[in-house]
Design a protein around this motif. Structure first.
Motif, PDB file in Angstrom:
ATOM      1  N   THR A  47       0.880  -1.178   0.000  1.00 17.17           N
ATOM      2  CA  THR A  47       0.000   0.000   0.000  1.00 17.17           C
ATOM      3  C   THR A  47       0.913   1.222   0.000  1.00 17.17           C
ATOM      4  O   THR A  47       1.787   1.327   0.851  1.00 17.17           O
ATOM      5  N   GLN A  48       0.726   2.130  -0.953  1.00 13.68           N
ATOM      6  CA  GLN A  48       1.674   3.239  -1.053  1.00 13.68           C
ATOM      7  C   GLN A  48       1.054   4.418  -1.798  1.00 13.68           C
ATOM      8  O   GLN A  48       0.560   4.247  -2.907  1.00 13.68           O
ATOM      9  N   VAL A  49       1.088   5.591  -1.163  1.00 14.10           N
ATOM     10  CA  VAL A  49       0.793   6.813  -1.932  1.00 14.10           C
ATOM     11  C   VAL A  49       2.082   7.194  -2.637  1.00 14.10           C
ATOM     12  O   VAL A  49       3.144   7.288  -2.017  1.00 14.10           O
ATOM     13  N   ILE A  50       1.988   7.368  -3.957  1.00 13.96           N
ATOM     14  CA  ILE A  50       3.160   7.777  -4.744  1.00 13.96           C
ATOM     15  C   ILE A  50       2.918   9.223  -5.166  1.00 13.96           C
ATOM     16  O   ILE A  50       2.015   9.505  -5.962  1.00 13.96           O
ATOM     17  N   ALA A  51       3.700  10.130  -4.581  1.00 13.70           N
ATOM     18  CA  ALA A  51       3.556  11.574  -4.829  1.00 13.70           C
ATOM     19  C   ALA A  51       4.768  12.030  -5.643  1.00 13.70           C
ATOM     20  O   ALA A  51       5.874  12.137  -5.115  1.00 13.70           O
ATOM     21  N   ILE A  52       4.521  12.235  -6.934  1.00 10.00           N
ATOM     22  CA  ILE A  52       5.625  12.585  -7.840  1.00 10.00           C
ATOM     23  C   ILE A  52       5.724  14.100  -7.930  1.00 10.00           C
ATOM     24  O   ILE A  52       4.788  14.772  -8.377  1.00 10.00           O
ATOM     25  N   GLY A  53       6.856  14.639  -7.499  1.00 10.94           N
ATOM     26  CA  GLY A  53       7.034  16.085  -7.456  1.00 10.94           C
ATOM     27  C   GLY A  53       7.461  16.658  -8.797  1.00 10.94           C
ATOM     28  O   GLY A  53       7.969  15.946  -9.670  1.00 10.94           O
ATOM     29  N   PRO A  54       7.235  17.981  -8.982  1.00 10.38           N
ATOM     30  CA  PRO A  54       7.658  18.669 -10.209  1.00 10.38           C
ATOM     31  C   PRO A  54       9.149  18.460 -10.465  1.00 10.38           C
ATOM     32  O   PRO A  54       9.946  18.462  -9.516  1.00 10.38           O
ATOM     33  N   GLY A  55       9.488  18.230 -11.718  1.00 11.96           N
ATOM     34  CA  GLY A  55      10.894  18.082 -12.088  1.00 11.96           C
ATOM     35  C   GLY A  55      11.398  16.650 -12.027  1.00 11.96           C
ATOM     36  O   GLY A  55      12.539  16.378 -12.410  1.00 11.96           O
ATOM     37  N   GLU A  56      10.544  15.722 -11.560  1.00 16.15           N
ATOM     38  CA  GLU A  56      10.979  14.314 -11.492  1.00 16.15           C
ATOM     39  C   GLU A  56      11.068  13.740 -12.903  1.00 16.15           C
ATOM     40  O   GLU A  56      10.113  13.826 -13.669  1.00 16.15           O
ATOM     41  N   PRO A  57      12.209  13.142 -13.267  1.00 19.05           N
ATOM     42  CA  PRO A  57      12.269  12.484 -14.580  1.00 19.05           C
ATOM     43  C   PRO A  57      11.471  11.173 -14.588  1.00 19.05           C
ATOM     44  O   PRO A  57      11.056  10.687 -13.532  1.00 19.05           O
TER      45      PRO A  57
END
Ligand code: AKG
Ligand code: FE2
Length: 288
Positions: free
Chosen positions: A103-113
């Motif tokens: 179980t995981q919230v995946i929060a991808i931030g700006p600038g992530e390749p």
């Protein structure tokens, strides 16, 4: 091949069939996005406290927050969503039982390749499972809209039947764009990866994955969920978390006791796969 897409009233059997063919499928707006807002609210102290990933695969501008069963009552309902259970139960129906894998919230931030394209089942030490034998079925719930610009998951539809250890370029992939409240399904053998986030906002997805119960879980539910919390949870959820025997005997405690009985300190209905074993043996008995 494109990503099969369905409306919320799709029969689960249709989604399972599409997963068999494409290895992926989206149900658009399966739930009200307000439910996912509530989950985000429940999780907010944990989301804020989670550090960025340590490497390129986890994502150095991505936060991965787990332990969702302990930390969010709403996520418990997502894990048990009846449409998801029906689809996953069909895709993994060749095994006696399946269980929650992570179980995981995946929060991808700006600038992530973009994340390297991979199969999630490589987590099992790269064991070469036979083609067509799925051991894992995954979901990602869109907490925010998923767009190509903000890092929607990138998929290679149909690639679940390709050879193992292939390398794909981003131009081989398509983005699983979907509005908030939608859910993406993909199997453990499907090649995919998180997209690059070229926007100014964070892309939030809830990754809930399931695997056959003869494999080790990626997230350790017995330790991620404190036992005082676990004891208050409904039995079907506890069984899905792994408080059950996988196949016939996997995971029993001391004198063949059921793990759920040990957790709760009282007798429970047996959760062994013996029923299935008996019917399997019955099919093998000579006729007449
Ligand atoms: O967040 C995503 O879109 C996919 C992440 C992923 O595939 C993974 O972490 O294994
Ligand atoms: Fe993945």
């Amino acid at each position: 091949m494109t990503i099969p897409r369905f409306a919320a009233d799709v029969p689960p059997a249709t989604v399972a069939e599409a997963l068999g063919e494409a290895g992926c499928a989206v149900i658009e707006r399966l739930i009200d996005p307000a439910i996912l807002d509530r989950a985000r609210h429940e999780l907010s102290p944990y989301l804020e406290a989670t550090p960025f990933g340590p490497d390129d695969f986890s994502g150095r501008r991505t936060r991965r927050t787990g332990g969702l069963i302990a930390r969010s009552a709403t996520c418990r309902d997502l894990v048990m969503h009846p449409v998801v259970r029906d689809v996953v139960g069909t895709v993994l129906g060749h095994a006696t039982s399946y269980q929650l894998h992570l179980t995981q919230v995946i929060a991808i931030g700006p600038g992530e390749p973009a994340q390297p394209i991979h199969r999630d089942q490589w987590a099992f030490d790269f064991f070469p499972f036979p083609s067509g034998y799925e051991v894992q079925c995954n979901t990602i719930w869109a907490m925010t809209d998923f767009t190509e610009a903000n890092g929607a998951t990138r998929l290679v539809p149909g690639s679940h039947r390709r050879e193992d250890r292939l390398e794909f370029k981003l131009s081989d992939t398509v983005p699983a764009e979907m509005p908030a409240g939608s859910v993406l399904f993909y199997t453990g053998a499907l090649y995919h990866g998180a997209g690059a986030n070229r926007s100014s906002e964070v892309r939030y997805g809830v990754n809930l994955t399931y695997a056959v119960s003869w494999l080790r879980q990626e997230e350790n539910q017995y330790l991620a969920v404190p036992h005082e919390i676990a004891r208050e949870l409904p039995e079907p959820l506890l069984r899905l978390m792994g408080y059950a025997r996988g196949a016939y005997a996997l995971g029993y405690v001391d004198d063949l006791r059921d793990p759920l009985e040990v957790l709760l300190g009282r007798a429970v209905e047996s959760t062994t796969g013996l029923g299935d074993l008996e019917s399997a043996l019955a099919r093998l008995r000579p006729a007449g």
